[in-house]
Enzyme design. Structure first.
Site, PDB file in Angstrom:
ATOM      1  N   LYS A   1       0.806  -1.222   0.000  1.00 50.94           N
ATOM      2  CA  LYS A   1       0.000   0.000   0.000  1.00 50.94           C
ATOM      3  C   LYS A   1       0.841   1.275   0.000  1.00 50.94           C
ATOM      4  O   LYS A   1       0.369   2.327  -0.444  1.00 50.94           O
ATOM      5  CB  LYS A   1      -0.916   0.002   1.224  1.00 50.94           C
TER       6      LYS A   1
ATOM      7  N   SER B   1       1.058  -9.732  -0.715  1.00 48.53           N
ATOM      8  CA  SER B   1       0.665  -8.323  -0.586  1.00 48.53           C
ATOM      9  C   SER B   1       1.014  -7.696   0.754  1.00 48.53           C
ATOM     10  O   SER B   1       1.264  -6.487   0.820  1.00 48.53           O
ATOM     11  CB  SER B   1      -0.836  -8.184  -0.854  1.00 48.53           C
TER      12      SER B   1
END
Lengths: 306, 306
Positions: free
Chosen positions: A46, A293
């Site tokens: 992110k 991720s």
């Protein structure tokens, strides 16, 4: 609708130099390489999208601060990026958010505003109004998508003959960016999304050819707490254009993959980050890259899975 | 005694391109960056020295195979490197070695010979005689030291103004190579070794100015099972020349560091690999790099520490 381009992603890569870790590909077995975004600052990919979005704001706009509503990795990323730019960040979190996540967000220097879950979005927009701040959305923005797409650039640079790229799917920002980059640089490679069976709205949408909505209560059943969002019109347009398929994995397969990644790759991976490895283990393919991720998992949950 | 040079290490870096992972520096906090060698193939820095040593053998010598005696990361590294070169590897392990480690070594294609602990070294030399194979020592060889030194090259390349480099010390091959590289490229940086208090023979040696031997039974008390060896004449010569100090950490400090690395850096680190972070947490310094030597830890031990 204008889609993000490879040039947008190349420009994002410039902005991210020295901020995002240039994560290496790690060999998992003969067929699989891992792209461990769990090693980024804040423990997730992110930071790429959040920092890039902030970098694109005019300085006088950025100086008035940024706002995000999230209790997860995106909030930490916005807080971290804002600190790097020396601008204020306000994060709106549900009042039932775990204390450990609230503390982590504050530790990055952000102001945390706790409100009932249903009022998060509204309160965030109020803050934007009151302060002249800018909302940084978790996935529904071209600058965020371009930032995440830098992962795709790196994958193809490091493994030019890659054949399959597996990417977790939630709101779709990550796979939109990665697929745009991979298809531009290596059109023959397949880009395959992975979702939990219990939150497979994007798979249903891709197969239906239009956005299919699942009730939040359904999506919240999965242990993969980072994969409960749904694609937007913008991310779904990228998915339709560039993604070959979206496959699903069971809760047991996700749990087993977390354990395998700890033992075999020495990585602490959150369930959402392990879905791509789970998909590979279920149906191995050659020259495959699994995007990991993130790695923000409660120690108790991690211990129970490993 | 001829010491390893920066040119030897640069040559090793060429040999290791595409074999060892170019591990990134990961930011742990404002003062500390991590060099996560736990992400290497076989889960430890040992692949650098082992592969470089094999690469330096004449092809007809290498073709007769290699031998190592070790139940730890070095054995796996020799097995892995031999497979890359397509030559046979024989690993002599004590007959009480954990089944999981024996299986892991076999999985890399090596022949495993199990003998009583006290006969390991002798049996290895017999195999060298019988087969014309080459023994690859875990640390007492210039080619092994030069391979490990490539970590120092990367540290200075990625953080040119580094001030302190913390390195675990066991047989001393890792710190010999790293210190040689760091002092050549950044003479003002301090290179500091870290040992468990319970196996602090190298610290005692450095402070005494000569090799001090500790009984094996003493060294075996530490949970850091990769740090129970002692420096050789060769590695101690490098340590005296290039290492500024060797500090010690307690068993409790090691255990706490394993937990912090899991939660804050999302890395599975073995106790031996966590000693450098433990030393930093005890006495933080600026612009510091901690070499995380490996991540091969029994899941039960890891769960108990995190």
């Amino acid at each position: 609708m204008r889609l993000v381009t490879i040039d947008d992603i190349r420009s994002a890569a410039e902005a991210l130099r020295g901020v995002a870790v240039r994560t290496p590909l790690l060999r998992f077995d003969d067929g699989l390489m891992l792209k461990p975004e769990s090693l980024q600052p804040v423990g997730a990919f992110k930071i790429r999208g959040a920092y890039h979005a902030l970098s694109r704001l005019a300085p006088e706009v950025r100086a008035r601060g940024v706002v995000a509503y999230s209790s997860g990795n995106h909030a930490q990323a916005v807080a971290y990026a804002a600190r790097l730019f020396g601008v204020p960040a306000t994060i709106v979190v549900p009042d039932n958010a775990p204390a450990v996540k609230v503390e982590a967000t504050r530790a990055h220097g952000a102001e945390v505003v706790q409100v009932p879950m249903a009022q998060r979005e509204q309160r965030a927009y109020e803050l934007v109004e009151e302060r002249g701040a800018t909302l940084v959305p978790p996935f529904d923005h071209p600058d965020v998508i371009a930032g995440q797409g830098t992962i795709g650039l790196e994958v193809v640079a490091d493994l030019p003959d890659v054949e399959v790229v597996l990417v977790p799917v939630s709101g779709g920002g990550l796979i939109s960016g990665v697929a745009t980059a991979v298809k531009a640089l290596r059109p023959s490679a397949k880009v395959v999304g992975v979702e939990p069976e219990l939150a497979a709205d994007a798979a249903a949408s891709l197969h239906a050819g239009e956005l299919v909505r699942w009730p939040a209560a359904n999506r919240e059943r999965t242990i993969a707490d980072g994969l409960r969002a749904q694609p937007s019109e913008l991310t779904f347009a990228h998915i339709r254009e560039y993604v070959d398929d979206i496959v699903t994995v069971s809760e047991a397969e996700i749990a087993a993959a977390v354990g395998r990644l700890a033992r075999q790759a020495r990585l602490v991976v959150e369930p959402s980050g392990a879905v791509t490895t789970a998909a590979y283990l279920k149906a191995p393919t050659a020259k495959t890259v699994a995007v990991i991720s993130g790695g923000n998992v409660d120690p108790e949950v991690f211990a129970a899975l490993t």
